[in-house]
Design an enzyme around this catalytic site. Structure first.
Site, PDB file in Angstrom:
ATOM      1  N   GLY A 122       0.833  -1.193   0.000  1.00  0.00           N
ATOM      2  CA  GLY A 122       0.000   0.000   0.000  1.00  0.00           C
ATOM      3  C   GLY A 122       0.868   1.243   0.000  1.00  0.00           C
TER       4      GLY A 122
ATOM      5  N   GLN B 116       2.982   9.948   1.047  1.00  0.00           N
ATOM      6  CA  GLN B 116       4.299   9.322   1.153  1.00  0.00           C
ATOM      7  C   GLN B 116       5.233   9.720   0.013  1.00  0.00           C
ATOM      8  OE1 GLN B 116       2.470   5.236   2.013  1.00  0.00           O
ATOM      9  NE2 GLN B 116       4.408   5.130   3.099  1.00  0.00           N
TER      10      GLN B 116
ATOM     11  N   HIS C 248      -4.157   1.439   7.808  1.00  0.00           N
ATOM     12  CA  HIS C 248      -2.801   1.993   7.777  1.00  0.00           C
ATOM     13  C   HIS C 248      -2.723   3.162   6.782  1.00  0.00           C
ATOM     14  CE1 HIS C 248       1.739   1.273   7.837  1.00  0.00           C
ATOM     15  NE2 HIS C 248       1.586   2.070   6.794  1.00  0.00           N
ATOM     16  N   GLU C 249      -3.289   2.969   5.577  1.00  0.00           N
ATOM     17  CA  GLU C 249      -3.217   4.019   4.547  1.00  0.00           C
ATOM     18  C   GLU C 249      -4.072   5.221   4.926  1.00  0.00           C
ATOM     19  OE1 GLU C 249      -0.812   3.665   2.623  1.00  0.00           O
ATOM     20  OE2 GLU C 249      -0.595   1.531   3.025  1.00  0.00           O
TER      21      GLU C 249
ATOM     22  N   CYS D   1       6.107  -0.256   7.337  1.00  0.00           N
ATOM     23  CA  CYS D   1       5.695   0.900   6.536  1.00  0.00           C
ATOM     24  C   CYS D   1       6.845   1.312   5.636  1.00  0.00           C
ATOM     25  CB  CYS D   1       5.320   2.051   7.464  1.00  0.00           C
ATOM     26  SG  CYS D   1       4.859   3.550   6.597  1.00  0.00           S
ATOM     27  N   LEU D   2       6.530   1.630   4.377  1.00  0.00           N
ATOM     28  CA  LEU D   2       7.572   2.050   3.428  1.00  0.00           C
ATOM     29  C   LEU D   2       8.227   3.356   3.873  1.00  0.00           C
ATOM     30  CD1 LEU D   2       5.829   1.250   0.012  1.00  0.00           C
ATOM     31  CD2 LEU D   2       7.618  -0.077   1.155  1.00  0.00           C
TER      32      LEU D   2
ATOM     33  N   HIS E  10      -2.150   7.367   7.205  1.00  0.00           N
ATOM     34  CA  HIS E  10      -1.202   8.218   6.472  1.00  0.00           C
ATOM     35  C   HIS E  10      -1.885   9.482   5.969  1.00  0.00           C
ATOM     36  CE1 HIS E  10       2.591   6.111   6.135  1.00  0.00           C
ATOM     37  NE2 HIS E  10       2.042   5.009   5.663  1.00  0.00           N
TER      38      HIS E  10
HETATM   39 NI    NI Z   1       2.868   3.098   5.565  1.00  0.00          NI
END
Ligand code: NI
Length: 171
Positions: free
Chosen positions: A45, A50, A131-132, A88-89, A135
């Site tokens: 995701g 991000q 999670h998204e 998380c990225l 963000h």
């Molecule tokens: Ni993330």
């Protein structure tokens, strides 16, 4: 086009995104870049914030589920709390156990044409939706951890970052 993913503690990750209002070529091209960037990073995701774009928008591809493009998403919690090994990225290289997600959500979002659609997500995909959406509101999963766990994972993260920086100067 693959874009650079912002990493914690970049303050841009903490900004609340604004709703998408224009459904045009610019939006389509942004979504294409987000999909490329997510796949390149081997993530499941990615939210627009991000890559430094503060629009309420995320892409998601979890296991055998279809690729989801969620514009101005909202969700309702339906399931039970689940334990998850979350990563998380934007906090790359570390993961931590979380208990703050539920295992089933009902999602309402817009598609690329601005048309509303709904779906139900379960398990890991449900966790990814939560999670998204975090963000999009400027939150990271590490915020939901207890103080002890947050300190522990961020310490590991800083160590990982230092090692990566050392590798870079050596190359
Ligand atoms: Ni993330």
């Amino acid at each position: 086009m693959i874009r650079e993913i912002l990493a914690h503690p970049d303050p841009r990750l903490r900004q609340v995104s604004r709703p998408v209002e224009r459904f045009d070529d610019e939006l389509r091209s942004l979504v294409d870049d987000m999909i490329d960037t997510m796949h390149d990073a081997e993530g499941i995701g990615l939210a627009a914030v991000q890559i430094g774009v503060h629009l309420r928008l995320a892409v998601m591809k979890v296991d055998e589920n279809p690729l989801r493009i969620m514009i101005n998403p909202e969700y309702e919690k339906l399931g039970e709390p689940m334990e998850l090994d979350e990563g998380c990225l934007s906090v790359p290289g570390v993961r931590e156990k979380t208990k703050s997600r539920v295992d089933r959500v009902h999602v309402r979002a817009l598609d690329l044409e601005g048309q509303p659609y709904e779906f139900e997500a379960n398990g890991l995909e449900a966790a990814c939706v939560q999670h998204e959406c975090d963000h999009i509101d400027g939150h990271l999963y590490v915020d939901c951890l207890s103080n002890v766990r947050r300190a522990r994972v961020l310490k590991r993260y800083r160590r990982e970052r230092e090692r990566a920086a050392e590798r870079e100067t050596r190359d």
